[in-house]
Design a protein around this motif. Sequence first.
Motif, short mmCIF file in Angstrom:
data_model
loop_
_atom_site.label_atom_id
_atom_site.label_comp_id
_atom_site.label_asym_id
_atom_site.label_seq_id
_atom_site.Cartn_x
_atom_site.Cartn_y
_atom_site.Cartn_z
N THR A 86 0.83 -1.20 0.00
CA THR A 86 0.00 0.00 0.00
C THR A 86 0.86 1.25 0.00
O THR A 86 0.58 2.23 -0.71
N GLU B 12 -6.88 0.72 -0.69
CA GLU B 12 -7.35 0.30 0.63
C GLU B 12 -7.54 1.54 1.48
O GLU B 12 -7.02 2.60 1.19
N ASP C 198 -5.32 -1.68 -5.23
CA ASP C 198 -4.77 -2.21 -3.99
C ASP C 198 -5.76 -3.22 -3.41
O ASP C 198 -6.80 -2.82 -2.90
N GLU C 199 -5.44 -4.47 -3.50
CA GLU C 199 -6.29 -5.54 -2.99
C GLU C 199 -7.76 -5.37 -3.41
O GLU C 199 -8.64 -5.34 -2.56
MG LIG Z 1 -2.05 -2.78 2.05
#
Ligand SMILES: [Mg+2]
Lengths: 250, 316
Positions: B43, B82, B154-155
């Motif tokens: 991140t 995120e 991000d994810e």
């Molecule tokens: Mg992260």
Amino acid sequence: MTRLVRAELLKVFTTRMVWGMLALSLGFTAIGLVALSVLSGAQGVPAVTGPEGVRNLFSQAGTGLVFAFVIGTLLMTGEYRFQTITYTFLVTPRRERVVAAKLAACAVVGLLFGLAGIALAFAVAIPALLIRGASLSLIGGDVARVCAGVVGAMALYAILGLAVGSLLRNQVAAIVVGVGWVYVLESILVALLPSVGKWLPGGAAQAVYGVSSPFGSGYLPAWGGAALLVGYAAVFAAVASLTTIRRDIT
Amino acid sequence: MPAIEIRNLSKSFGAVRAVDDVSFTVEAGTVTGYLGPNGAGKTTTLRSLLGLVAPDSGEALVNGRRYADLARPVCEVGAVLEATNFHPGRTARDHLRVLCAAAGLPEARAEQTLGQVGLADVARKRVAGFSLGMRQRLALATALLGEPRILILDEPANGLDPGGIQWLRGFLRFLADDQGCAVLVSSHVLAEVEQTVDDVVIIAGGRMVREGTLAELTSAGDRGVRVAGAGVERLRARLEAAGATVESPQDGVLLVHGAPPETVGQAALDERVVLSELVRERSDLEAVFMELTAAPGGPPPPPVAGAVTGAPGSAS
Ligand SMILES: [Mg+2]
Ligand SMILES: Nc1ncnc2c1ncn2[C@@H]1O[C@H](COP(=O)(O)OP(=O)(O)OP(=O)(O)O)[C@@H](O)[C@H]1O
């Protein structure tokens, strides 16, 4: 830049909070207006048939300053609380422009709150004056100055909210600080220690309204109050910028 | 010029070295998986790339420039990050309208992107009532507003159900293959992205551990060639002569190391052995990933890049 201001105003007006705060602000104004009209001339309340009473009456348009403060606070703390600040800075990575847009949006919100309060003041003052048999010509230059002061003070308090919000980032903390300041510290200092209170934002606003200080020593002259308000706004704007521009957003 | 370029990027938070000398690039038309366990620095890297975090040293560039220097950032780069969310009292459409207003995009883009991510029906609903997966889709819609050619996610699979993950995979491939986008997608679950990505960058404890194509990475988990059939024992001598080592985990099964499947097949043909099975054995990807990102305090990570490429038995 105008599109950024528009975006910030959209943020304000796409949530219901702003209408709640406006309603509260107008509620406080209404209570003040009715009380002053009813008590006119009694128990040391200046009669609405004189210039001082009329100024006092119209200054009630600005009694909801704290609600403008809350809107300014939410405009910044809401971004951190709901983590939308990331989107805001992704769209506008030059953060100083975001802060400038938020400051402008605060000024617009202040204008709206101020004008709404003033409209209400007119709505109550005109019949009140007529009932008391006072001449409507009393609503003149004095009242214009009070109205300008109300709008200025509303905008200032929204900006103050933005600055406190930028500093603390926590919504509840910022609002507690704001309400504590306006209703406790500032009102006590303005009332009981006017030599200090007159230099505070609340005292400056009173100076612009031209209402008399209930406890001696008096406020600054109107132009002094106006200058002080502008000075505070500049300081708060600087605080909001400095605390926002460099911070890592994680 | 690569679409995304990260050069010797480092960032510390106090004493924590979140990202330590990370470098990699992402080209247009490819999907790169940025993998690492929790707290690896994914991140932080992506946020540095987007101008949200100021790196201590190094550079993170999109289209050759720092994000903050892009004239119309949302039209070049779209991001799903995120730790972002939405004001619960605002509708999905209003969220996008705010961003359109700030970016100078037509408001119609709000409706269009909501349609693209399958949220058209709830456009005028307050976000408070949205599930995690719906929020994730809304986040994706924000990334698509400016029709960017670079996507940083991000994810993004967090909170999506299996159907949603499937949909996301297809969508990312569509963006890369049909639209020529450069896609950088982080995850802490290798299996989540293995069907989507072309290239892989692995990070652990802020440091890069591996970089290469997915094929190269999976070959690192090569455990030899498994061959089964009655009479496979007859292949042993031939394979050992070719320099392979041969084990027999059970009757009628050989595990051959150091020889490609073709060599084993040729040996079977030469010996006229009927095979019931001939496969390259791989440890599963998750195990490879676990190995590479072993907890700190373990053995030092293997050298970056090259190591994989040069390994014997690179996958076809
Ligand atoms: Mg992260
Ligand atoms: N704002 C911050 N303040 C202090 N430390 C931070 C901050 N942000 C990240 N870190 C630390 O930096 C390291 C890397 O964090 P980062 O969020 O980049 O990891 P990640 O790979 O994204 O992890 P995850 O898979 O859990 O999302 C962690 O040790 C984290 O605790």
